[in-house]
Write a protein that holds these residues in place. Structure first.
Motif, mmCIF file in Angstrom:
data_model
loop_
_atom_site.group_PDB
_atom_site.id
_atom_site.type_symbol
_atom_site.label_atom_id
_atom_site.label_comp_id
_atom_site.label_asym_id
_atom_site.label_seq_id
_atom_site.Cartn_x
_atom_site.Cartn_y
_atom_site.Cartn_z
ATOM 1 N N LYS A 18 41.464 55.216 92.245
ATOM 2 C CA LYS A 18 41.850 54.038 93.024
ATOM 3 C C LYS A 18 43.013 53.411 92.275
ATOM 4 O O LYS A 18 42.862 52.925 91.159
ATOM 5 C CB LYS A 18 40.667 53.066 93.123
ATOM 6 N N ALA A 19 44.203 53.465 92.860
ATOM 7 C CA ALA A 19 45.395 52.931 92.214
ATOM 8 C C ALA A 19 45.567 51.462 92.562
ATOM 9 O O ALA A 19 45.373 51.056 93.697
ATOM 10 C CB ALA A 19 46.621 53.710 92.677
ATOM 11 N N GLN A 20 45.935 50.685 91.540
ATOM 12 C CA GLN A 20 46.267 49.288 91.771
ATOM 13 C C GLN A 20 47.637 49.019 91.149
ATOM 14 O O GLN A 20 47.737 48.648 89.980
ATOM 15 C CB GLN A 20 45.220 48.350 91.191
ATOM 16 N N PRO A 21 48.694 49.226 91.942
ATOM 17 C CA PRO A 21 50.039 48.970 91.436
ATOM 18 C C PRO A 21 50.333 47.474 91.372
ATOM 19 O O PRO A 21 49.648 46.665 91.990
ATOM 20 C CB PRO A 21 50.938 49.660 92.463
ATOM 21 N N GLY A 22 51.353 47.118 90.609
ATOM 22 C CA GLY A 22 51.769 45.723 90.518
ATOM 23 C C GLY A 22 50.829 44.849 89.719
ATOM 24 O O GLY A 22 50.821 43.627 89.882
ATOM 25 N N SER A 23 50.026 45.437 88.848
ATOM 26 C CA SER A 23 49.092 44.665 88.019
ATOM 27 C C SER A 23 49.829 44.039 86.835
ATOM 28 O O SER A 23 50.929 44.448 86.487
ATOM 29 C CB SER A 23 47.978 45.567 87.483
ATOM 30 N N ARG A 24 49.180 43.083 86.208
ATOM 31 C CA ARG A 24 49.760 42.471 85.009
ATOM 32 C C ARG A 24 49.780 43.429 83.828
ATOM 33 O O ARG A 24 50.616 43.325 82.951
ATOM 34 C CB ARG A 24 48.952 41.249 84.594
ATOM 35 N N LYS A 25 48.801 44.347 83.811
ATOM 36 C CA LYS A 25 48.598 45.220 82.663
ATOM 37 C C LYS A 25 48.278 46.631 83.139
ATOM 38 O O LYS A 25 47.598 46.817 84.141
ATOM 39 C CB LYS A 25 47.417 44.638 81.873
ATOM 40 N N VAL A 38 42.687 52.659 88.265
ATOM 41 C CA VAL A 38 43.800 52.679 87.327
ATOM 42 C C VAL A 38 44.806 51.624 87.766
ATOM 43 O O VAL A 38 45.334 51.673 88.880
ATOM 44 C CB VAL A 38 44.494 54.066 87.288
ATOM 45 N N CYS A 39 45.044 50.656 86.893
ATOM 46 C CA CYS A 39 46.000 49.588 87.171
ATOM 47 C C CYS A 39 47.302 49.879 86.429
ATOM 48 O O CYS A 39 47.277 50.258 85.262
ATOM 49 C CB CYS A 39 45.448 48.249 86.697
ATOM 50 N N VAL A 40 48.425 49.712 87.133
ATOM 51 C CA VAL A 40 49.739 49.891 86.514
ATOM 52 C C VAL A 40 50.644 48.740 86.899
ATOM 53 O O VAL A 40 50.478 48.127 87.950
ATOM 54 C CB VAL A 40 50.402 51.246 86.905
ATOM 55 N N THR A 41 51.607 48.448 86.036
ATOM 56 C CA THR A 41 52.525 47.336 86.300
ATOM 57 C C THR A 41 53.604 47.711 87.308
ATOM 58 O O THR A 41 54.179 46.836 87.948
ATOM 59 C CB THR A 41 53.194 46.865 84.988
ATOM 60 N N ALA A 52 53.879 56.231 86.973
ATOM 61 C CA ALA A 52 53.312 55.414 85.897
ATOM 62 C C ALA A 52 51.852 55.780 85.641
ATOM 63 O O ALA A 52 51.421 55.863 84.490
ATOM 64 C CB ALA A 52 53.432 53.928 86.247
ATOM 65 N N ILE A 53 51.100 56.014 86.709
ATOM 66 C CA ILE A 53 49.694 56.416 86.570
ATOM 67 C C ILE A 53 49.600 57.739 85.820
ATOM 68 O O ILE A 53 48.826 57.879 84.870
ATOM 69 C CB ILE A 53 49.010 56.528 87.952
ATOM 70 N N MET A 54 50.402 58.706 86.231
ATOM 71 C CA MET A 54 50.352 60.025 85.597
ATOM 72 C C MET A 54 50.755 59.942 84.125
ATOM 73 O O MET A 54 50.108 60.537 83.268
ATOM 74 C CB MET A 54 51.249 61.004 86.359
ATOM 75 N N ALA A 55 51.801 59.197 83.817
ATOM 76 C CA ALA A 55 52.253 59.063 82.430
ATOM 77 C C ALA A 55 51.186 58.372 81.584
ATOM 78 O O ALA A 55 50.896 58.791 80.453
ATOM 79 C CB ALA A 55 53.565 58.281 82.377
ATOM 80 N N PHE A 56 50.573 57.340 82.145
ATOM 81 C CA PHE A 56 49.526 56.603 81.427
ATOM 82 C C PHE A 56 48.315 57.493 81.158
ATOM 83 O O PHE A 56 47.797 57.527 80.036
ATOM 84 C CB PHE A 56 49.124 55.361 82.228
ATOM 85 N N LEU A 57 47.872 58.240 82.170
ATOM 86 C CA LEU A 57 46.708 59.115 81.984
ATOM 87 C C LEU A 57 47.008 60.252 81.006
ATOM 88 O O LEU A 57 46.169 60.585 80.168
ATOM 89 C CB LEU A 57 46.229 59.669 83.328
#
Length: 102
Positions: A18-25, A38-41, A52-57
Motif C-alpha cells: 500500500k503506497a502512500q506518496p507525499g508523506s512527511r517521512k 510504505v510511505c514516501v515523500t 522512491a519506494i523501490m529505492a527505499f526497499l
C-alpha cells in the motif's frame, strides 16, 4: 499476528504493498488490510513515488535492483511486489529485521 498478503512465486515471493506518496517521512508503517504500507515523500506523478519506494526497499532490505519489481498496480496505491530469490519465510525475516512484525 497480522494477516499478510505474502505468497510464494516461481521466482521468489509476491507481497502486497500500500503506497502512500507525499508523506512527511519515508518509512515502513506496518500493515493495512494485509498489505505492507510504505510511505514516501515523493509525489505520485510520472512514477516518482514508485521509484522512491523501490529505492527505499532496496536500501532497507539490502537487495539488488533486479530483485524487486512492481508487477501490478503501477498507477494505483495498491501494488503487487515481486521479490526475487527470497521465499516468503525470508521476506518475513526481512520485515522483522526492519521492525515490521507480521
Amino acid at each position: 499476528m497480522v494477516d499478510i498478503n505474502l505468497v510464494a512465486h516461481p521466482e521468489g515471493s509476491l507481497l502486497d504493498l500500500k503506497a502512500q506518496p507525499g508523506s512527511r517521512k519515508t518509512e515502513l508503517r506496518g500493515f493495512q488490510n494485509g498489505a505492507l504500507k510504505v510511505c514516501v515523500t515523493e509525489v505520485a506523478e510520472k512514477g516518482k513515488a514508485n521509484k522512491a519506494i523501490m529505492a527505499f526497499l532496496r536500501k532497507t532490505w539490502r537487495l539488488k535492483g533486479s530483485q524487486l519489481e512492481i508487477i501490478s498496480g503501477e498507477t494505483a496505491s495498491h501494488k503487487k511486489l515481486l521479490i526475487r530469490d527470497l521465499s516468503p519465510e525470508n521476506v518475513l525475516q526481512l520485515l522483522r529485521m526492519c521492525g515490521v512484525e507480521g
